[in-house]
Design an enzyme around this catalytic site. Sequence first.
Site, PDB file in Angstrom:
ATOM      1  N   HIS A   1       5.567 -10.515  -5.387  1.00  0.00           N
ATOM      2  CA  HIS A   1       4.439 -10.231  -6.287  1.00  0.00           C
ATOM      3  C   HIS A   1       4.023 -11.493  -7.043  1.00  0.00           C
ATOM      4  CE1 HIS A   1       6.206  -5.898  -6.595  1.00  0.00           C
ATOM      5  NE2 HIS A   1       5.126  -5.830  -5.829  1.00  0.00           N
TER       6      HIS A   1
ATOM      7  N   LYS B   1       5.678  10.037 -11.808  1.00  0.00           N
ATOM      8  CA  LYS B   1       6.482   9.342 -10.800  1.00  0.00           C
ATOM      9  C   LYS B   1       7.713   8.736 -11.461  1.00  0.00           C
ATOM     10  CE  LYS B   1       6.020   5.661  -7.372  1.00  0.00           C
ATOM     11  NZ  LYS B   1       5.188   4.535  -6.948  1.00  0.00           N
TER      12      LYS B   1
ATOM     13  N   ARG C   1       2.224  -7.727   3.897  1.00  0.00           N
ATOM     14  CA  ARG C   1       3.445  -8.313   4.475  1.00  0.00           C
ATOM     15  C   ARG C   1       3.592  -8.022   5.955  1.00  0.00           C
ATOM     16  NH1 ARG C   1       7.018  -5.166   0.227  1.00  0.00           N
ATOM     17  NH2 ARG C   1       5.495  -3.677   0.998  1.00  0.00           N
TER      18      ARG C   1
ATOM     19  N   SER D   1      10.026  -4.138  -3.742  1.00  0.00           N
ATOM     20  CA  SER D   1      10.629  -3.469  -4.905  1.00  0.00           C
ATOM     21  C   SER D   1      11.533  -2.339  -4.454  1.00  0.00           C
ATOM     22  CB  SER D   1       9.539  -2.896  -5.816  1.00  0.00           C
ATOM     23  OG  SER D   1       8.750  -3.907  -6.360  1.00  0.00           O
TER      24      SER D   1
HETATM   25  O1  PNS Z   1       3.027  -1.351  -5.874  1.00  0.00           O
HETATM   26  P1  PNS Z   1       2.468  -0.125  -5.220  1.00  0.00           P
HETATM   27  O2  PNS Z   1       3.288   1.081  -5.540  1.00  0.00           O
HETATM   28  O3  PNS Z   1       2.264  -0.330  -3.744  1.00  0.00           O
HETATM   29  O4  PNS Z   1       1.033   0.077  -5.890  1.00  0.00           O
HETATM   30  C1  PNS Z   1       0.216   1.119  -5.510  1.00  0.00           C
HETATM   31  C2  PNS Z   1      -1.025   1.218  -6.412  1.00  0.00           C
HETATM   32  C3  PNS Z   1      -0.628   1.251  -7.870  1.00  0.00           C
HETATM   33  C4  PNS Z   1      -1.921   0.033  -6.173  1.00  0.00           C
HETATM   34  C5  PNS Z   1      -1.716   2.514  -5.993  1.00  0.00           C
HETATM   35  O5  PNS Z   1      -0.794   3.555  -5.992  1.00  0.00           O
HETATM   36  C6  PNS Z   1      -2.827   2.860  -6.931  1.00  0.00           C
HETATM   37  O6  PNS Z   1      -3.797   2.175  -7.009  1.00  0.00           O
HETATM   38  N1  PNS Z   1      -2.671   3.966  -7.647  1.00  0.00           N
HETATM   39  C7  PNS Z   1      -3.604   4.371  -8.650  1.00  0.00           C
HETATM   40  C8  PNS Z   1      -4.116   5.757  -8.393  1.00  0.00           C
HETATM   41  C9  PNS Z   1      -5.312   5.734  -7.498  1.00  0.00           C
HETATM   42  O7  PNS Z   1      -6.301   5.112  -7.746  1.00  0.00           O
HETATM   43  N2  PNS Z   1      -5.180   6.456  -6.390  1.00  0.00           N
HETATM   44  C10 PNS Z   1      -6.232   6.587  -5.432  1.00  0.00           C
HETATM   45  C11 PNS Z   1      -6.253   5.437  -4.478  1.00  0.00           C
HETATM   46  S1  PNS Z   1      -7.538   5.701  -3.314  1.00  0.00           S
END
Ligand code: PNS
Length: 180
Positions: free
Chosen positions: A16, A40, A89, A127
């Site tokens: 990150h 979560k 990745r 993570s």
């Molecule tokens: O580090 P991660 O867990 O891969 O991050 C995922 C993240 C936070 C980018 C994604 O879960 C997110 O944007 N969640 C916010 C909720 C949202 O907007 N959901 C709809 C996506 S179309």
Amino acid sequence: MILIYPGSFDPVTTGHVDIAKRGATIAHRLIVAVLDNPSKKTMFSVDERVAFLQNAFVNEAKIEVDYFSGLLAEYAVRRGANAILRGLRNPGDFENETRYASYNNQLSGGIETIFLSANPALSFVSSSIVRELTAYATGRGIGSDINSEINSAKIDTKSLIYSMVPPVVQVAFAKKLDIE
Ligand code: PNS
């Protein structure tokens, strides 16, 4: 250009940090945004995750750390972002992330997602692997009896975990989780 780099960052990894710093070179401002999703279960609270990120980017003038709940698209619009930044990745990331990019583009009324390919040396870092290894190392994870075998085989879980996280998270693990 304002870029938003969203994630769970549970915890922030060296992967990150690399993506954020590289993203900042092509932006005027980069907002690292932690998803605060109370439903979560996370290893670290949103406050801890934000604090780790603030420490990791303390010398990066262009990088701001924030958190958000709800839809990313809504947050990106609210913060006046020009684009969302995500790291890729592997093909699995590509498949998931391109789908989210389309949703977020539609939901936000046109905000694009920019992808940076992970530094090959860091492409194995995640993570979830850090959390999984930490659970084994502390004997609290599923299959923790296997942990004694791992330790007796002198597999150095601590070095691998530490190679994947910035110093501030190493300190938190040493204090909170008492990794031997
Ligand atoms: O580090 P991660 O867990 O891969 O991050 C995922 C993240 C936070 C980018 C994604 O879960 C997110 O944007 N969640 C916010 C909720 C949202 O907007 N959901 C709809 C996506 S179309």
